[in-house]
Design an enzyme around this catalytic site. Structure first.
Site, PDB file in Angstrom:
ATOM      1  N   HIS A 242      42.851  38.098 -34.491  1.00 53.85           N
ATOM      2  CA  HIS A 242      41.831  37.352 -35.220  1.00 53.85           C
ATOM      3  C   HIS A 242      40.493  38.094 -35.255  1.00 53.85           C
ATOM      4  O   HIS A 242      39.488  37.521 -35.686  1.00 53.85           O
ATOM      5  CB  HIS A 242      41.635  35.963 -34.610  1.00 53.85           C
ATOM      6  N   GLY A 243      40.497  39.334 -34.779  1.00 50.22           N
ATOM      7  CA  GLY A 243      39.306  40.168 -34.942  1.00 50.22           C
ATOM      8  C   GLY A 243      38.199  39.910 -33.945  1.00 50.22           C
ATOM      9  O   GLY A 243      37.014  39.932 -34.317  1.00 50.22           O
TER      10      GLY A 243
END
Length: 278
Positions: A242-243
């Site tokens: 999800h970064g």
């Protein structure tokens, strides 16, 4: 059937005595030829005649009527009471011999007996408490984790096997542990970060007991993914799911993760040559 006059007078005398007091009589000798049933009928007839003669003489007086009622009872229905006694008459020559119990008496004083009683009560209570303690201890030991589970509760890592500037990933309780041997440049970079700009405000000294060794739980605080080391915009760890970006101190700098990477409990042993996690 006619009866001897002597027998009839004896029965009349018995009836008269019963009307006055309690009747007591001796056995009556009857002829061998006389049967029991005719005798009862004759006696009842004679008793009735006697009763009628007294009733006529006393019918006008209450006492006479009471006496007449007494004659209605069966003259032969007489109960003889016998009294028995189990008591043995005392003899003038008999004596009571009491045994001598002096040999069975205690020779020790009462004070010593009290001390012995206290000792026995105290000893029994102590042994009971020890037995209860052992029972509870054994019961709780059965509820505790087994030896193989306790062996995984702690992990010992040799720090000499980790070169400077490198990471080591070990497994602890089914989760990855990141151990980073940081350089001096990495330590200075971590200390120069503005704490007010951080989402989860922590200094580098709060996260690392010794500045050169950083120990973290390798689980992203967003959704539990495992970040990649030496990656991301800040040179630390990056979660590609999800970064989320973490710096060299494991603090969240960018992405959806709300918190910094968790620091587990650990300690250095054997002159800081080894670390025990857990």
């Amino acid at each position: 059937m006619a009866f001897p006059r002597r027998l009839t007078s004896t029965v009349h005398s018995a009836v008269w005595k019963r009307s006055k007091t309690t009747f007591t009589s001796s056995p009556v000798a009857l002829p061998a030829a006389v049967s029991v049933r005719p005798l009862q009928v004759s006696l009842n007839r004679e008793s009735t005649l006697r009763k009628d003669s007294h009733a006529h003489s006393h019918h006008s007086h209450p006492l006479g009527r009471a006496v007449a009622r007494k004659f209605t009872a069966d003259p032969l229905n007489v109960s003889v009471r016998r009294q028995f006694s189990t008591a043995t008459p005392a003899s003038s020559s008999a004596t009571t011999s009491i045994p001598d119990f002096s040999d069975y008496k205690k020779s020790t004083p009462t004070k010593n007996d009290r001390a012995f009683t206290y000792f026995m009560v105290g000893t029994t209570g102590f042994l009971g408490a020890v037995a209860a303690k052992n029972t509870v201890h054994d019961f709780l030991s059965n509820l505790s984790a087994s030896a193989d589970v306790l062996a995984l509760a702690k992990v010992e890592v040799n720090l000499a096997a980790i070169p400077e500037g490198k990471n080591l990933v070990v497994k602890w309780r089914g989760k990855p542990i990141f151990i980073r041997h940081r350089t001096q440049e990495e330590i200075d970079e971590a200390n120069q970060v503005d704490i007010s700009s951080l989402r989860d405000k922590q200094t580098d000294a709060e996260r690392a007991t010794k500045p050169e060794w950083l120990v973290m739980l390798g689980v992203c605080t967003h959704l539990g993914c495992v970040p990649i080391g030496e990656a991301g915009d800040f040179g630390g760890w990056y979660c590609p799911c999800h970064g989320s970006h973490y710096d060299i101190s494991g603090r969240i700098r960018k992405g959806p993760a709300p918190l910094n990477l968790e620091i587990p409990a650990y300690e250095f042993v054997e002159n800081d040559q080894k670390i025990v996690i857990g």
